[in-house]
Every structure is written in structure tokens, then in C-alpha cells.
Write a protein that holds these residues in place. Structure first.
Motif, PDB file in Angstrom:
ATOM      1  N   UNK A 183      31.281  43.505  39.577  1.00 30.12           N
ATOM      2  CA  UNK A 183      31.684  44.857  39.157  1.00 30.12           C
ATOM      3  C   UNK A 183      32.501  45.551  40.234  1.00 30.12           C
ATOM      4  N   UNK A 184      33.618  46.122  39.853  1.00 30.74           N
ATOM      5  CA  UNK A 184      34.517  46.741  40.828  1.00 30.74           C
ATOM      6  C   UNK A 184      33.942  48.006  41.449  1.00 30.74           C
ATOM      7  N   UNK A 185      32.825  48.512  40.907  1.00 28.65           N
ATOM      8  CA  UNK A 185      32.207  49.719  41.478  1.00 28.65           C
ATOM      9  C   UNK A 185      31.097  49.394  42.478  1.00 28.65           C
ATOM     10  N   UNK A 186      31.052  48.129  42.953  1.00 30.27           N
ATOM     11  CA  UNK A 186      30.070  47.748  43.961  1.00 30.27           C
ATOM     12  C   UNK A 186      30.774  47.331  45.245  1.00 30.27           C
ATOM     13  N   UNK A 187      30.191  47.686  46.370  1.00 28.99           N
ATOM     14  CA  UNK A 187      30.795  47.348  47.656  1.00 28.99           C
ATOM     15  C   UNK A 187      30.834  45.840  47.872  1.00 28.99           C
ATOM     16  N   UNK A 188      29.862  45.122  47.316  1.00 23.07           N
ATOM     17  CA  UNK A 188      29.838  43.668  47.481  1.00 23.07           C
ATOM     18  C   UNK A 188      31.026  43.017  46.778  1.00 23.07           C
ATOM     19  N   UNK A 189      31.274  43.411  45.533  1.00 22.32           N
ATOM     20  CA  UNK A 189      32.407  42.838  44.802  1.00 22.32           C
ATOM     21  C   UNK A 189      33.721  43.207  45.470  1.00 22.32           C
ATOM     22  N   UNK A 190      33.838  44.443  45.925  1.00 23.10           N
ATOM     23  CA  UNK A 190      35.065  44.885  46.579  1.00 23.10           C
ATOM     24  C   UNK A 190      35.327  44.084  47.852  1.00 23.10           C
ATOM     25  N   UNK A 191      34.301  43.938  48.670  1.00 24.08           N
ATOM     26  CA  UNK A 191      34.463  43.230  49.935  1.00 24.08           C
ATOM     27  C   UNK A 191      34.800  41.765  49.740  1.00 24.08           C
ATOM     28  N   UNK A 192      34.163  41.128  48.770  1.00 22.87           N
ATOM     29  CA  UNK A 192      34.423  39.709  48.529  1.00 22.87           C
ATOM     30  C   UNK A 192      35.811  39.488  47.938  1.00 22.87           C
ATOM     31  N   UNK A 193      36.253  40.406  47.095  1.00 19.69           N
ATOM     32  CA  UNK A 193      37.595  40.278  46.540  1.00 19.69           C
ATOM     33  C   UNK A 193      38.651  40.416  47.627  1.00 19.69           C
ATOM     34  N   UNK A 194      38.483  41.395  48.499  1.00 19.26           N
ATOM     35  CA  UNK A 194      39.451  41.581  49.583  1.00 19.26           C
ATOM     36  C   UNK A 194      39.481  40.349  50.484  1.00 19.26           C
ATOM     37  N   UNK A 195      38.302  39.826  50.827  1.00 20.91           N
ATOM     38  CA  UNK A 195      38.243  38.654  51.702  1.00 20.91           C
ATOM     39  C   UNK A 195      38.886  37.439  51.037  1.00 20.91           C
ATOM     40  N   UNK A 196      38.663  37.262  49.735  1.00 23.14           N
ATOM     41  CA  UNK A 196      39.241  36.131  49.015  1.00 23.14           C
ATOM     42  C   UNK A 196      40.754  36.248  48.946  1.00 23.14           C
ATOM     43  N   UNK A 197      41.251  37.421  48.583  1.00 24.70           N
ATOM     44  CA  UNK A 197      42.702  37.610  48.486  1.00 24.70           C
ATOM     45  C   UNK A 197      43.381  37.443  49.850  1.00 24.70           C
ATOM     46  N   UNK A 198      42.737  37.946  50.892  1.00 27.20           N
ATOM     47  CA  UNK A 198      43.303  37.825  52.230  1.00 27.20           C
ATOM     48  C   UNK A 198      43.371  36.365  52.668  1.00 27.20           C
ATOM     49  N   UNK A 199      42.299  35.625  52.409  1.00 25.60           N
ATOM     50  CA  UNK A 199      42.277  34.212  52.783  1.00 25.60           C
ATOM     51  C   UNK A 199      43.332  33.417  52.025  1.00 25.60           C
ATOM     52  N   UNK A 200      43.514  33.713  50.734  1.00 27.45           N
ATOM     53  CA  UNK A 200      44.552  33.029  49.952  1.00 27.45           C
ATOM     54  C   UNK A 200      45.945  33.364  50.475  1.00 27.45           C
ATOM     55  N   UNK A 201      46.159  34.637  50.826  1.00 23.32           N
ATOM     56  CA  UNK A 201      47.468  35.059  51.320  1.00 23.32           C
ATOM     57  C   UNK A 201      47.848  34.317  52.587  1.00 23.32           C
ATOM     58  N   UNK A 202      46.857  33.975  53.406  1.00 20.41           N
ATOM     59  CA  UNK A 202      47.144  33.231  54.634  1.00 20.41           C
ATOM     60  C   UNK A 202      47.707  31.842  54.340  1.00 20.41           C
ATOM     61  N   UNK A 203      47.514  31.365  53.113  1.00 27.50           N
ATOM     62  CA  UNK A 203      48.053  30.069  52.702  1.00 27.50           C
ATOM     63  C   UNK A 203      49.220  30.234  51.737  1.00 27.50           C
TER      64      UNK A 203
END
Length: 333
Positions: A183-203
Motif C-alpha cells: 500500500x502506497x500509504x505505508x512507510x514500508x511500501x514507500x521505502x522498498x519501492x524507492x530502494x528497488x527503483x534506485x537499485x534498478x536505475x544503477x543498472x
């Protein structure tokens, strides 16, 4: 005639207040004295009366743990370690579930006369932190936090684990990356999405909108989202799931669709719950010390109760990548 703490005091050769402090494991009482008191308690069969303790101390020594859904396996794995640590610290755990009516949950928690609360269900709209703060009831965030009120917290840093997982998936040849986000209204989902997108962008990769699904952190969300992703003309070759419970649903959906894991689709979870390592699952996932995190939350809430002016503490648990049997190179297509 009922045995009293005064009887225990006479047998142990100490004062009655010392008996009370020894039974609370007060650090001001020596270990030798605590041992004598416990020996007297066992010999006399004395049972402390919690109501009396509450009246004399102004505390109930009861801590509430607020969860959303007892059917969700994530919560079942945090109850025991939280209970054990609170019991060691001389407190009782009371379990509360959050209904759809979030406006009343804070009132219910306050009405139960709790010394403090561990919040494991916080969303951006949660009123419980505000209500508890306004009423002066100590609380700790577990796993999820809210920006409205700063408070003690135990949380997970997803960066290291997801960075390693993405690197491994890319090295195996995955380029069509799917994600079932929470759920986008939870800090856990927000943090994991940012970390996933950032890691993908590095590749040089990104999460394409067609390959992203969102939903609750439950098996139904994992199953429905995976079925939807597999029905695409060119489905993703790997799916990153918001947590292990979502991944369980993803595995079920793949099995139901006749798509083998990992040869037809790779699946990666998050949390490393105990069943993730079972031979029947062998789930590749992101791990952290969940038991340690639950114990830390118990320690924080008792400290906040006993030291109300202590500085706010944010404890962050690092993650690591655990590769098992649900990740492999994508099939040639």
C-alpha cells in the motif's frame, strides 16, 4: 489465610518494599536479595496480585501490540518474541487488532489502561499516534512509521538487501522486472519501492508501469497481481514482492497458471519469515533480524514508560539478500 508479601518479607529477611522491588526485577536490588525473595516466594506459594501492584505504582504493567490482521503470517511471527521480551522486563502483552473504524482504535487502546502501545499497523492516515500523543500514552512504531508524530521506532532499511537482489537478478539476465508493491500509504511500501527503483536505475533499468501492481501485504494480493502479470503478452521474468506473504500468493498463482518457478518466472520476497526457508518453498528473499526488531520494540516501549524524558530513539535494522530456489536465469524466449 492467604500468603502476603509481608510473609515473604519476613521469611526472606527483607522489608516488604524490597520484596515488591525484587519481584519487579528492580536493578537497585542485589541479585543475592532477589534470589532470597524468589526462594521465599516458592516456599510459601505466594502469588503477586497485579491489581495491587498497579494501585501502588500507578502502572498496570500492560503493553498493547496493535496489529491489523491475525491471519497475516507476518504478525504471528512477531507476537512471541515481543511477548518474551516484555515478560522478561516485567510487563504483560495485550494483543489488539485494528478494525476498519480507525477513529475508535486509539480510544479503545486508552480505555484499556495500558502503560504503553507498540504500533505495528501505522499508515499515513492513522489517527492512533496523534490520539496517543495527545493523551500522553507512550508508544513505539514497529516496522511502519508516520510523519505526523515523531516517536521511538524500530524499522528496516531495505537498501542493502534490495541492491544485492537487483544486482543478482540483472547478472542472471533479467531485464523485464515486475513488482508487487504494498500500500502506497505505508512507510514500508514507500521505502522498498524507492530502494528497488534506485537499485534498478544503477543498472540502467526501470520499473515499467505495465509491470507494477499494488495491493495489501497479503497472499490474495500476491496471487491476483501475479495472475495479472503472467497474462501480459510479454510478462516479466522476475517479480519483486512487497513481502514474503505476498510472495506466497505469487507462488500459488504461478503454480495455478502452470508456470514453473524459477524456470518460467522468478519470485523474490521480503522479510525472510521462517516458512521462506522450508524445502517446499525455498523462497529467495530479503532478510533482516525480525526477532531482534520485535525485542528492540519491547525494550523501547518499556524505556519510554520508565524514562519518559529519554531522547527519542530510532533503531534501524539492515537487510541482506538470501538466494534460494525461486530465482534463476530467465528462460530463453
Amino acid at each position: 489465610m492467604a500468603v502476603t508479601s509481608h510473609d515473604v518479607a519476613r521469611l526472606a529477611g527483607v522489608s516488604q518494599p524490597t520484596v515488591s522491588r525484587a519481584l519487579r526485577d528492580d536493578p537497585r536490588v542485589s541479585e543475592a536479595t532477589k534470589h532470597r525473595v524468589r526462594e521465599a516466594v516458592n516456599q510459601l506459594g505466594y502469588v503477586p496480585i497485579e491489581a495491587g501492584r498497579a494501585l501502588s505504582s500507578g502502572r498496570t504493567r500492560r503493553i498493547g501490540l496493535l496489529v491489523t490482521d491475525l491471519d497475516n503470517q507476518f504478525y504471528s511471527h512477531i507476537i512471541a518474541p515481543t511477548h518474551r521480551e516484555l515478560e522478561r522486563l516485567g510487563y504483560q502483552l495485550l494483543l489488539h487488532t485494528e478494525s476498519a473504524d480507525s477513529e475508535t482504535i486509539a480510544d479503545r487502546l486508552i480505555a484499556n489502561g495500558l502503560d504503553g502501545v507498540i504500533l505495528a499497523t501505522t499508515t499515513a492516515e492513522s489517527v492512533a499516534p496523534l490520539r496517543l500523543h495527545d493523551r500522553g500514552v507512550p508508544f513505539v512504531y514497529f516496522n511502519r512509521t508516520a510523519a505526523a508524530v515523531d516517536a521511538d521506532s524500530t524499522v528496516v532499511s531495505p537498501v542493502n538487501g534490495l541492491t544485492a537482489a537487483v544486482t543478482r537478478a540483472v547478472d542472471l539476465g533479467h531485464r523485464r522486472i515486475g513488482a508487487i508493491l504494498g500500500p502506497s500509504n505505508t512507510s514500508t511500501a514507500q521505502g522498498r519501492e524507492v530502494a528497488l527503483r534506485t537499485a534498478l536505475a544503477e543498472h540502467g533499468l526501470a520499473l515499467e508501469p505495465d509491470y507494477v501492481r499494488r495491493g495489501p501485504f497479503d497472499t490474495e494480493s500476491g496471487a491476483l497481481s501475479t495472475a495479472s502479470l503472467l497474462a501480459l503478452p510479454h510478462p516479466p521474468t522476475v517479480i519483486f514482492c512487497g513481502n514474503d506473504v505476498v510472495a506466497y500468493g505469487a507462488l500459488n498463482a504461478a503454480r495455478g497458471a502452470g508456470v514453473p518457478v524459477p524456470d518460467g518466472i522468478s519470485i523474490i520476497g521480503f522479510d525472510d519469515l521462517p516458512p521462506a526457508s522450508w524445502p517446499i518453498l525455498e523462497l529467495t528473499t530479503i532478510a533482516y533480524d525480525l526477532v531482534g526488531m520485535a525485542s528492540a520494540a519491547a525494550g523501547l516501549i518499556t524505556r519510554r514508560i520508565e524514562q519518559p524524558d529519554a531522547p527519542i530513539s530510532h533503531i534501524q535494522f539492515e537487510t541482506s539478500f538470501v538466494e534460494r530456489g525461486t530465482l534463476a536465469a530467465p528462460a530463453a524466449r
